[in-house]
Scaffold this active site. Structure first.
Site, PDB file in Angstrom:
ATOM      1  N   ARG A 102      -3.835  10.471  10.251  1.00 46.89           N
ATOM      2  CA  ARG A 102      -4.332   9.114   9.964  1.00 46.89           C
ATOM      3  C   ARG A 102      -4.383   8.393  11.304  1.00 46.89           C
ATOM      4  O   ARG A 102      -3.338   8.135  11.913  1.00 46.89           O
ATOM      5  CB  ARG A 102      -3.417   8.388   8.978  1.00 46.89           C
ATOM      6  CG  ARG A 102      -3.744   6.918   8.871  1.00 46.89           C
ATOM      7  CD  ARG A 102      -3.055   6.229   7.715  1.00 46.89           C
ATOM      8  NE  ARG A 102      -3.670   6.590   6.454  1.00 46.89           N
ATOM      9  CZ  ARG A 102      -3.494   5.919   5.312  1.00 46.89           C
ATOM     10  NH1 ARG A 102      -2.704   4.856   5.275  1.00 46.89           N
ATOM     11  NH2 ARG A 102      -4.100   6.300   4.205  1.00 46.89           N
ATOM     12  N   HIS A 129     -12.380   7.555   4.713  1.00 45.61           N
ATOM     13  CA  HIS A 129     -11.132   7.881   4.006  1.00 45.61           C
ATOM     14  C   HIS A 129     -11.451   8.900   2.904  1.00 45.61           C
ATOM     15  O   HIS A 129     -11.390   8.596   1.709  1.00 45.61           O
ATOM     16  CB  HIS A 129     -10.546   6.597   3.411  1.00 45.61           C
ATOM     17  CG  HIS A 129      -9.133   6.725   2.938  1.00 45.61           C
ATOM     18  ND1 HIS A 129      -8.373   7.869   3.098  1.00 45.61           N
ATOM     19  CD2 HIS A 129      -8.333   5.837   2.284  1.00 45.61           C
ATOM     20  CE1 HIS A 129      -7.177   7.677   2.573  1.00 45.61           C
ATOM     21  NE2 HIS A 129      -7.124   6.456   2.075  1.00 45.61           N
ATOM     22  N   GLN A 132      -9.186   9.721  -0.287  1.00 48.62           N
ATOM     23  CA  GLN A 132      -9.179   8.712  -1.353  1.00 48.62           C
ATOM     24  C   GLN A 132     -10.343   8.922  -2.319  1.00 48.62           C
ATOM     25  O   GLN A 132     -10.209   8.742  -3.526  1.00 48.62           O
ATOM     26  CB  GLN A 132      -9.259   7.307  -0.747  1.00 48.62           C
ATOM     27  CG  GLN A 132      -9.184   6.192  -1.774  1.00 48.62           C
ATOM     28  CD  GLN A 132      -7.841   6.084  -2.453  1.00 48.62           C
ATOM     29  OE1 GLN A 132      -6.817   6.033  -1.794  1.00 48.62           O
ATOM     30  NE2 GLN A 132      -7.835   6.056  -3.784  1.00 48.62           N
ATOM     31  N   ASP A 217     -12.037  -3.256  -1.832  1.00 55.24           N
ATOM     32  CA  ASP A 217     -10.927  -2.907  -0.938  1.00 55.24           C
ATOM     33  C   ASP A 217     -10.582  -4.180  -0.168  1.00 55.24           C
ATOM     34  O   ASP A 217     -11.322  -5.182  -0.232  1.00 55.24           O
ATOM     35  CB  ASP A 217     -11.384  -1.773   0.006  1.00 55.24           C
ATOM     36  CG  ASP A 217     -10.265  -1.228   0.904  1.00 55.24           C
ATOM     37  OD1 ASP A 217      -9.078  -1.502   0.613  1.00 55.24           O
ATOM     38  OD2 ASP A 217     -10.580  -0.541   1.892  1.00 55.24           O
ATOM     39  N   CYS A 257      -8.439   1.275  -3.860  1.00 53.51           N
ATOM     40  CA  CYS A 257      -7.598   2.345  -3.291  1.00 53.51           C
ATOM     41  C   CYS A 257      -6.146   1.914  -3.118  1.00 53.51           C
ATOM     42  O   CYS A 257      -5.267   2.760  -3.006  1.00 53.51           O
ATOM     43  CB  CYS A 257      -8.171   2.820  -1.972  1.00 53.51           C
ATOM     44  SG  CYS A 257      -8.203   1.581  -0.667  1.00 53.51           S
ATOM     45  N   ARG A 285      -4.207  10.885  -6.309  1.00 57.87           N
ATOM     46  CA  ARG A 285      -4.128  11.330  -4.912  1.00 57.87           C
ATOM     47  C   ARG A 285      -3.353  12.647  -4.832  1.00 57.87           C
ATOM     48  O   ARG A 285      -3.702  13.554  -4.093  1.00 57.87           O
ATOM     49  CB  ARG A 285      -3.433  10.261  -4.045  1.00 57.87           C
ATOM     50  CG  ARG A 285      -4.183   8.949  -3.890  1.00 57.87           C
ATOM     51  CD  ARG A 285      -5.453   9.117  -3.098  1.00 57.87           C
ATOM     52  NE  ARG A 285      -5.219   9.688  -1.788  1.00 57.87           N
ATOM     53  CZ  ARG A 285      -4.874   9.003  -0.685  1.00 57.87           C
ATOM     54  NH1 ARG A 285      -4.765   7.696  -0.745  1.00 57.87           N
ATOM     55  NH2 ARG A 285      -4.697   9.596   0.473  1.00 57.87           N
TER      56      ARG A 285
HETATM   57  N1  NVA Z   1      -9.633  -0.073   4.263  1.00 54.80           N
HETATM   58  C1  NVA Z   1      -8.201   0.047   4.200  1.00 54.80           C
HETATM   59  C2  NVA Z   1      -7.816   1.193   3.320  1.00 54.80           C
HETATM   60  C3  NVA Z   1      -6.332   1.385   3.151  1.00 54.80           C
HETATM   61  C4  NVA Z   1      -5.979   2.576   2.312  1.00 54.80           C
HETATM   62  C5  NVA Z   1      -7.625   0.219   5.601  1.00 54.80           C
HETATM   63  O1  NVA Z   1      -8.200   0.980   6.385  1.00 54.80           O
HETATM   64  O2  NVA Z   1      -6.621  -0.406   5.901  1.00 54.80           O
HETATM   65  N1   CP Z   2      -4.874   4.249  -0.512  1.00 52.24           N
HETATM   66  C1   CP Z   2      -4.124   4.666   0.521  1.00 52.24           C
HETATM   67  O1   CP Z   2      -4.553   5.457   1.363  1.00 52.24           O
HETATM   68  O2   CP Z   2      -2.872   4.168   0.522  1.00 52.24           O
HETATM   69  P1   CP Z   2      -1.786   4.307   1.702  1.00 52.24           P
HETATM   70  O3   CP Z   2      -2.279   3.465   2.851  1.00 52.24           O
HETATM   71  O4   CP Z   2      -0.533   3.772   1.089  1.00 52.24           O
HETATM   72  O5   CP Z   2      -1.682   5.742   2.096  1.00 52.24           O
END
Ligand code: NVA
Ligand code: CP
Length: 299
Positions: A102, A129, A132, A217, A257, A285
């Site tokens: 990540r 992502h 997800q 989101d 998500c 997930r």
């Molecule tokens: N768009 C959000 C998704 C989190 C799972 C982010 O990147 O923070």
């Molecule tokens: N939806 C998602 O990826 O959640 P986290 O940031 O908690 O992993």
């Protein structure tokens, strides 16, 4: 040595593979953990950003499959002290069986994958992502059947999640209507590549009209915390509330998500309401990523 199979974007799957993976995720959900197909296998998980669902679902998946997972933070590894990504990939992939990252920059995952001997999984970048979307699509299929030919409304930021929905629309043949403020649209090249089935609009009600699935989101993603106030201003009018859900089909479902900000991109009434699938979506997930690990590691 054959080259490993990576999962850097959803487009690393074909539409058929995506549907097979959703079916397998459903089977795994019904099965009690028992067999240990990944016994002695180790997944490394590199997190440059916070996570609850991604970390716990991958770790649980590995444990239930008989393997294990190692959490690696740039703060306590040489990654955070400037060791080149290429070197880290070469070293870690000689010890681990699979690596999930990540990261802030999508390019980091691409470089890592190019230098890894083992499968690399994108656990979220600034652009995509894909893990997800495996869970989101599993959730839609289990609630309403195949999403092919249906209409999905994305309301809000044209962010990493939105851009992954663009890929999903291409693979699974659904219509995607994105409603976002002008400066927050997805990358134009992605929209152009997706063709006629993806439309970018301004008006959330036009996007949601007769939709089968409404998705949103957060307005400020991880790494954009300083823009939070400017974004709250820009996204006023893009909250998924009951009036937005009312123009969707009567049997439409809602997804997010998570984590969610109640009162910003979605009201509590929708998030907690009867059309919301967010808790199944979060649980899936685990099942969807088990199916992904099987695909990448047991082929
Ligand atoms: N768009 C959000 C998704 C989190 C799972 C982010 O990147 O923070
Ligand atoms: N939806 C998602 O990826 O959640 P986290 O940031 O908690 O992993």
């Amino acid at each position: 040595m054959s080259s490993p199979r990576h999962f850097v974007t959803l487009l690393d799957l074909s539409g058929t593979e995506f549907r097979n993976l959703i079916r397998r995720a459903g089977e795994l959900k019904r099965l009690q953990p028992g067999s240990e197909p990944l016994k002695n296998k180790v997944l490394g998980m590199i997190f440059e950003k916070s996570s609850t669902r991604t970390r716990v679902s991958f770790e649980t998946a590995m444990i239930q499959f008989g393997g294990s997972a190692i959490f690696l933070s740039p703060r306590d590894t040489q990654l955070g002290r400037g060791e080149p990504i290429e070197d880290s990939a070469r070293v870690l992939s000689r010890m681990l069986d699979c690596i999930m990252l990540r990261t802030h920059h999508h390019e980091t995952v691409e470089i890592f994958a190019r230098h890894s001997r083992v499968p690399v999984i994108n656990g979220l970048t600034d652009r995509f992502h894909p893990c997800q979307l495996l869970a989101d699509m599993q959730t839609y299929f289990e609630a309403r059947g195949d999403i092919g030919g249906r209409t999905v409304a994305w309301i809000g930021d044209g962010n990493n999640m939105c851009q992954t929905y663009v890929h999903a629309a291409q693979l699974l043949d659904f219509k995607l209507r994105i409603a976002c403020p002008p400066s927050y649209a997805p990358e134009p090249n992605l929209i152009a590549e997706a063709g006629a089935q993806v439309e970018v609009l301004r008006d959330p009600y036009r996007a949601a009209r007769d939709a089968d699935l409404v998705v949103t989101d957060v307005w400020a993603s991880m790494g954009q915390e300083e823009e939070r106030h400017a974004r709250a201003e820009a996204f006023r009018g893009y909250c998924v509330d009951c009036s937005v859900m009312d123009v969707a089909k009567p049997d439409a479902v809602f997804m997010h998500c998570l984590p969610a900000h109640r009162g910003e991109e979605v009201v509590a009434e929708v998030l907690e309401g009867p059309q919301s699938l967010v808790w199944d979506e979060a649980e899936n997930r685990l099942h969807a990523q088990k199916a992904l690990l099987e695909l990448l590691l047991l082929r």
